[in-house]
Design a protein around this motif. Structure first.
Motif, PDB file in Angstrom:
ATOM      1  N   ARG A  20     -14.341   6.910  15.200  1.00 16.32           N
ATOM      2  CA  ARG A  20     -13.487   5.717  15.102  1.00 16.32           C
ATOM      3  C   ARG A  20     -13.869   4.871  13.882  1.00 16.32           C
ATOM      4  O   ARG A  20     -13.014   4.370  13.169  1.00 16.32           O
ATOM      5  N   ARG A  21     -15.172   4.699  13.680  1.00 19.00           N
ATOM      6  CA  ARG A  21     -15.635   3.907  12.538  1.00 19.00           C
ATOM      7  C   ARG A  21     -15.217   4.566  11.226  1.00 19.00           C
ATOM      8  O   ARG A  21     -14.721   3.901  10.317  1.00 19.00           O
ATOM      9  N   ALA A  22     -15.410   5.870  11.129  1.00 23.56           N
ATOM     10  CA  ALA A  22     -15.039   6.590   9.909  1.00 23.56           C
ATOM     11  C   ALA A  22     -13.525   6.522   9.681  1.00 23.56           C
ATOM     12  O   ALA A  22     -13.066   6.273   8.560  1.00 23.56           O
ATOM     13  N   LEU A  23     -12.755   6.718  10.738  1.00 24.23           N
ATOM     14  CA  LEU A  23     -11.299   6.666  10.620  1.00 24.23           C
ATOM     15  C   LEU A  23     -10.842   5.270  10.200  1.00 24.23           C
ATOM     16  O   LEU A  23     -10.001   5.120   9.312  1.00 24.23           O
ATOM     17  N   SER A  24     -11.405   4.255  10.813  1.00 27.68           N
ATOM     18  CA  SER A  24     -11.055   2.882  10.472  1.00 27.68           C
ATOM     19  C   SER A  24     -11.393   2.578   9.018  1.00 27.68           C
ATOM     20  O   SER A  24     -10.617   1.923   8.309  1.00 27.68           O
ATOM     21  N   THR A  25     -12.524   3.070   8.537  1.00 28.74           N
ATOM     22  CA  THR A  25     -12.922   2.864   7.150  1.00 28.74           C
ATOM     23  C   THR A  25     -11.963   3.574   6.201  1.00 28.74           C
ATOM     24  O   THR A  25     -11.533   3.003   5.189  1.00 28.74           O
ATOM     25  N   LEU A  26     -11.592   4.801   6.537  1.00 21.70           N
ATOM     26  CA  LEU A  26     -10.649   5.546   5.698  1.00 21.70           C
ATOM     27  C   LEU A  26      -9.275   4.879   5.677  1.00 21.70           C
ATOM     28  O   LEU A  26      -8.625   4.818   4.629  1.00 21.70           O
ATOM     29  N   LEU A  27      -8.826   4.375   6.813  1.00 22.36           N
ATOM     30  CA  LEU A  27      -7.531   3.695   6.865  1.00 22.36           C
ATOM     31  C   LEU A  27      -7.542   2.413   6.036  1.00 22.36           C
ATOM     32  O   LEU A  27      -6.560   2.084   5.368  1.00 22.36           O
ATOM     33  N   LEU A  28      -8.650   1.696   6.066  1.00 25.76           N
ATOM     34  CA  LEU A  28      -8.765   0.499   5.236  1.00 25.76           C
ATOM     35  C   LEU A  28      -8.742   0.882   3.759  1.00 25.76           C
ATOM     36  O   LEU A  28      -8.045   0.250   2.956  1.00 25.76           O
ATOM     37  N   ALA A  29      -9.487   1.915   3.397  1.00 25.85           N
ATOM     38  CA  ALA A  29      -9.505   2.370   2.003  1.00 25.85           C
ATOM     39  C   ALA A  29      -8.100   2.788   1.560  1.00 25.85           C
ATOM     40  O   ALA A  29      -7.669   2.470   0.440  1.00 25.85           O
ATOM     41  N   ARG A  30      -7.384   3.451   2.439  1.00 21.72           N
ATOM     42  CA  ARG A  30      -6.002   3.862   2.125  1.00 21.72           C
ATOM     43  C   ARG A  30      -5.120   2.636   1.926  1.00 21.72           C
ATOM     44  O   ARG A  30      -4.324   2.584   0.986  1.00 21.72           O
ATOM     45  N   ARG A  31      -5.264   1.653   2.794  1.00 17.16           N
ATOM     46  CA  ARG A  31      -4.478   0.421   2.681  1.00 17.16           C
ATOM     47  C   ARG A  31      -4.721  -0.265   1.336  1.00 17.16           C
ATOM     48  O   ARG A  31      -3.789  -0.697   0.661  1.00 17.16           O
ATOM     49  N   VAL A  32      -5.984  -0.355   0.943  1.00 19.26           N
ATOM     50  CA  VAL A  32      -6.332  -0.972  -0.333  1.00 19.26           C
ATOM     51  C   VAL A  32      -5.737  -0.165  -1.487  1.00 19.26           C
ATOM     52  O   VAL A  32      -5.100  -0.704  -2.394  1.00 19.26           O
ATOM     53  N   HIS A  33      -5.930   1.139  -1.436  1.00 16.93           N
ATOM     54  CA  HIS A  33      -5.436   2.031  -2.495  1.00 16.93           C
ATOM     55  C   HIS A  33      -3.912   1.948  -2.634  1.00 16.93           C
ATOM     56  O   HIS A  33      -3.391   1.802  -3.747  1.00 16.93           O
ATOM     57  N   VAL A  34      -3.208   2.031  -1.521  1.00 15.15           N
ATOM     58  CA  VAL A  34      -1.743   1.970  -1.545  1.00 15.15           C
ATOM     59  C   VAL A  34      -1.274   0.616  -2.080  1.00 15.15           C
ATOM     60  O   VAL A  34      -0.326   0.549  -2.876  1.00 15.15           O
ATOM     61  N   GLY A  35      -1.940  -0.456  -1.674  1.00 10.51           N
ATOM     62  CA  GLY A  35      -1.572  -1.780  -2.174  1.00 10.51           C
ATOM     63  C   GLY A  35      -1.717  -1.890  -3.680  1.00 10.51           C
ATOM     64  O   GLY A  35      -0.835  -2.424  -4.367  1.00 10.51           O
ATOM     65  N   VAL A  36      -2.812  -1.370  -4.201  1.00 11.49           N
ATOM     66  CA  VAL A  36      -3.060  -1.415  -5.646  1.00 11.49           C
ATOM     67  C   VAL A  36      -2.025  -0.566  -6.378  1.00 11.49           C
ATOM     68  O   VAL A  36      -1.414  -1.007  -7.364  1.00 11.49           O
ATOM     69  N   ARG A  37      -1.799   0.657  -5.914  1.00 13.87           N
ATOM     70  CA  ARG A  37      -0.825   1.548  -6.563  1.00 13.87           C
ATOM     71  C   ARG A  37       0.589   0.976  -6.509  1.00 13.87           C
ATOM     72  O   ARG A  37       1.346   1.075  -7.470  1.00 13.87           O
ATOM     73  N   THR A  38       0.935   0.360  -5.392  1.00 15.66           N
ATOM     74  CA  THR A  38       2.261  -0.236  -5.246  1.00 15.66           C
ATOM     75  C   THR A  38       2.451  -1.377  -6.234  1.00 15.66           C
ATOM     76  O   THR A  38       3.503  -1.480  -6.888  1.00 15.66           O
ATOM     77  N   LEU A  39       1.452  -2.228  -6.368  1.00 19.97           N
ATOM     78  CA  LEU A  39       1.555  -3.344  -7.313  1.00 19.97           C
ATOM     79  C   LEU A  39       1.603  -2.820  -8.746  1.00 19.97           C
ATOM     80  O   LEU A  39       2.380  -3.317  -9.576  1.00 19.97           O
ATOM     81  N   GLU A  40       0.785  -1.823  -9.066  1.00 16.59           N
ATOM     82  CA  GLU A  40       0.818  -1.234 -10.408  1.00 16.59           C
ATOM     83  C   GLU A  40       2.214  -0.703 -10.733  1.00 16.59           C
ATOM     84  O   GLU A  40       2.754  -0.971 -11.814  1.00 16.59           O
ATOM     85  N   LYS A  41       2.790   0.023  -9.792  1.00 11.51           N
ATOM     86  CA  LYS A  41       4.130   0.597  -9.989  1.00 11.51           C
ATOM     87  C   LYS A  41       5.173  -0.504 -10.138  1.00 11.51           C
ATOM     88  O   LYS A  41       6.043  -0.438 -11.019  1.00 11.51           O
ATOM     89  N   ASP A  42       5.082  -1.525  -9.292  1.00  6.18           N
ATOM     90  CA  ASP A  42       6.035  -2.627  -9.356  1.00  6.18           C
ATOM     91  C   ASP A  42       5.938  -3.361 -10.696  1.00  6.18           C
ATOM     92  O   ASP A  42       6.960  -3.705 -11.298  1.00  6.18           O
ATOM     93  N   LEU A  43       4.725  -3.590 -11.160  1.00  7.84           N
ATOM     94  CA  LEU A  43       4.548  -4.283 -12.445  1.00  7.84           C
ATOM     95  C   LEU A  43       4.995  -3.410 -13.622  1.00  7.84           C
ATOM     96  O   LEU A  43       5.429  -3.927 -14.651  1.00  7.84           O
ATOM     97  N   GLU A  44       4.903  -2.098 -13.456  1.00  8.22           N
ATOM     98  CA  GLU A  44       5.356  -1.178 -14.498  1.00  8.22           C
ATOM     99  C   GLU A  44       6.891  -1.179 -14.572  1.00  8.22           C
ATOM    100  O   GLU A  44       7.470  -1.203 -15.655  1.00  8.22           O
TER     101      GLU A  44
END
Length: 160
Positions: free
Chosen positions: A31-55
């Motif tokens: 559960r801890r590992a999954l929760s950590t991976l999901l948080l990392a995914r959330r951060v990554h997707v947020g950054v990529r989405t903003l990069e794409k939007d600004l592009e």
């Protein structure tokens, strides 16, 4: 047993009365590992989405662009801090390291993680008693005449 739940762990400890262990069963670690991976995914997707939007829709105003990044980093830093407080351990050490870095880490992360330097949540009294019993083989009362459960400070192992 393939997975060990908190309830099973509690029953085992209650029955044994001499051994106490943190919630480190396979299911808990998963559960801890999954929760950590999901948080990392959330951060990554947020950054990529903003990069794409600004592009696709460039901000004419540099301050507006910076404000969007600041807002995203602040939200992600708060989520990361909450995750670290929930799971503690090694993650707290990582957060402390992030707070001490000057370059490469966005300011909102450094600011949010600064509280990990000296304001970690304290361990409950039962947990302290269990660790002492497990590590030293005897209860606190058999080892110390007095033991004040109000901590002088709270930090991670290896910090001092």
């Amino acid at each position: 047993v393939a997975f060990q739940t908190q309830e099973v762990l509690f029953c085992q400890c209650a029955a044994m009365e001499t051994e106490w262990r943190a919630d480190t069963g396979r299911l808990s670690l998963f559960r801890r590992a999954l929760s950590t991976l999901l948080l990392a995914r959330r951060v990554h997707v947020g950054v990529r989405t903003l990069e794409k939007d600004l592009e696709e829709n460039p901000e004419p105003d540099e301050d507006a662009k910076d404000a969007r990044w600041e807002e995203l980093h602040r939200a992600n830093a708060k989520a990361t801090y909450a995750h670290i407080i929930k799971y503690k351990g090694f993650l707290a050490k990582v957060g402390q390291g992030l707070s001490a870095r000057d370059g490469g880490i966005p300011q909102p992360y450094r600011e949010e993680m600064r509280a990990l330097q000296d304001h970690l949540p304290i361990s409950p009294q039962k947990e302290v008693q269990g660790v002492v019993r497990a590590d030293l083989g005897r209860p606190l009362a058999d080892i110390f005449q007095e033991f004040d459960f109000k901590p002088l400070a709270s930090a991670t192992v290896g910090q001092a």
